[in-house]
Design a protein around this motif. Structure first.
Motif, PDB file in Angstrom:
ATOM      1  N   THR A 113     -24.746   1.022  16.614  1.00 41.13           N
ATOM      2  CA  THR A 113     -26.178   1.230  16.370  1.00 41.13           C
ATOM      3  C   THR A 113     -26.435   2.549  15.656  1.00 41.13           C
ATOM      4  O   THR A 113     -27.183   2.601  14.664  1.00 41.13           O
ATOM      5  N   ARG A 114     -25.840   3.625  16.147  1.00 40.21           N
ATOM      6  CA  ARG A 114     -26.045   4.926  15.503  1.00 40.21           C
ATOM      7  C   ARG A 114     -25.478   4.946  14.093  1.00 40.21           C
ATOM      8  O   ARG A 114     -26.063   5.541  13.189  1.00 40.21           O
ATOM      9  N   CYS A 116     -25.173   2.404  12.016  1.00 38.71           N
ATOM     10  CA  CYS A 116     -26.065   1.633  11.147  1.00 38.71           C
ATOM     11  C   CYS A 116     -27.354   2.407  10.858  1.00 38.71           C
ATOM     12  O   CYS A 116     -27.830   2.411   9.721  1.00 38.71           O
ATOM     13  N   ARG A 265     -27.828  -4.119  11.442  1.00 37.86           N
ATOM     14  CA  ARG A 265     -27.243  -3.980  12.787  1.00 37.86           C
ATOM     15  C   ARG A 265     -26.694  -5.305  13.277  1.00 37.86           C
ATOM     16  O   ARG A 265     -25.612  -5.355  13.887  1.00 37.86           O
ATOM     17  N   SER A 269     -22.696  -5.954  14.087  1.00 47.40           N
ATOM     18  CA  SER A 269     -22.300  -6.256  15.460  1.00 47.40           C
ATOM     19  C   SER A 269     -21.661  -7.639  15.589  1.00 47.40           C
ATOM     20  O   SER A 269     -20.817  -7.854  16.461  1.00 47.40           O
TER      21      SER A 269
END
Length: 276
Positions: A113-114, A116, A265, A269
């Motif tokens: 997440t960070r 992206c 994201r 993922s």
């Protein structure tokens, strides 16, 4: 690893790279290919005005002043190549990061997440800076090459000159961010920078042509209001927003940018290799 440290690294890597300067200079150079005026039914580019147009004709016409030509600097070639130039400082570096295995070491420390979010934000900011710096350099050249506003020509301007210049530069920054959206999204799909830039160019060009075609058909049918509503989705409409014309439309582009972040994201993922 803290997010802001990661973002700072990504921004420095994009802005301090030679690609940033090259992209800004190319965008500024493309501004000279925009239409400066129409003479005897023939379109004359700003470059032609600077090199071969009689100086006495330029000095006596408001539309050929440096300020007005600065406003007219965003032409079709700027629009066409904007996705490539806006993404040039950030996307190739991210693709290299994935190919050389560095991302495999980075993800356990910062998470998908960070990573992206940092890629998304740094790519949009560097893309906006590329366009704004290139457009600003073109504006400086316009100020040098063409005559300034006289007391007679200044009466045609509603507000202060400085506010018009700042509005155009703000529009250029936001336009660069919009142009970088497609390359950022494709960066979650492919590791090949050439593929990302070329496909972004093709999709952006197709999108603008579809809007042009649809708007022209509605205009020909007499539905002018619907024609103008279609052009609200045109990338260069952000310049009008910063000039005070329906600024709420910026929310549409901000919503699109957030959607791109979510899709990026999701792509990263869902990959079995997590983008590595």
């Amino acid at each position: 690893m803290k997010f802001f440290r990661l973002l700072k690294t990504d921004l420095y890597r994009a802005v301090a790279h030679a690609d940033f300067g090259a992209a800004a200079l190319l965008f500024g150079a493309l501004c000279f290919t925009a239409e400066g005026c129409v003479d005897a039914g023939r379109s004359i580019t700003i470059l032609e005005l600077a090199l071969s147009y009689p100086a006495e004709q330029i000095s006596s016409r408001f539309l050929l002043s440096g300020y007005h030509l600065f406003l007219a600097g965003i032409g079709p070639y700027n629009l066409m190549f904007a996705p490539i130039l806006a993404a040039l400082p950030s996307i190739p570096g991210f693709c290299l990061e994935r190919r050389n295995g560095y991302l495999r070491l980075l993800l356990p420390r910062c998470g998908v997440t960070r990573r992206c979010l940092s890629l998304w934000l740094s790519a949009l900011l560097s893309g906006g800076l590329v366009v704004m710096v290139g457009y600003g350099l073109y504006g400086l050249c316009s100020w040098i090459l063409f005559p300034g506003l006289t007391a007679e020509t200044a009466q045609w301007i509603v507000g202060p000159v400085w506010s018009g210049v700042l509005a155009q530069l703000a529009g250029a920054f936001f336009f660069g961010m919009v142009a970088a959206l497609l390359p950022v999204l494709l960066a979650g799909v492919s590791k090949n920078a050439y593929f990302i830039l070329c496909v972004s160019f093709a999709l952006f060009y197709t999108y603008c042509n579809l809007l042009d075609t649809l708007s022209n058909r509605l205009f020909d049918c007499g539905e002018m209001e619907k024609s103008f509503q279609v052009m609200m989705f045109y990338p260069t409409s952000v310049f009008q927003c910063f000039s005070g014309h329906q600024p709420w439309r910026l929310a549409l582009w901000i919503g699109g940018a957030v959607a791109v972040l979510g899709l990026l994201r999701l792509c990263m993922s869902r990959r079995l290799d997590k983008g590595v």
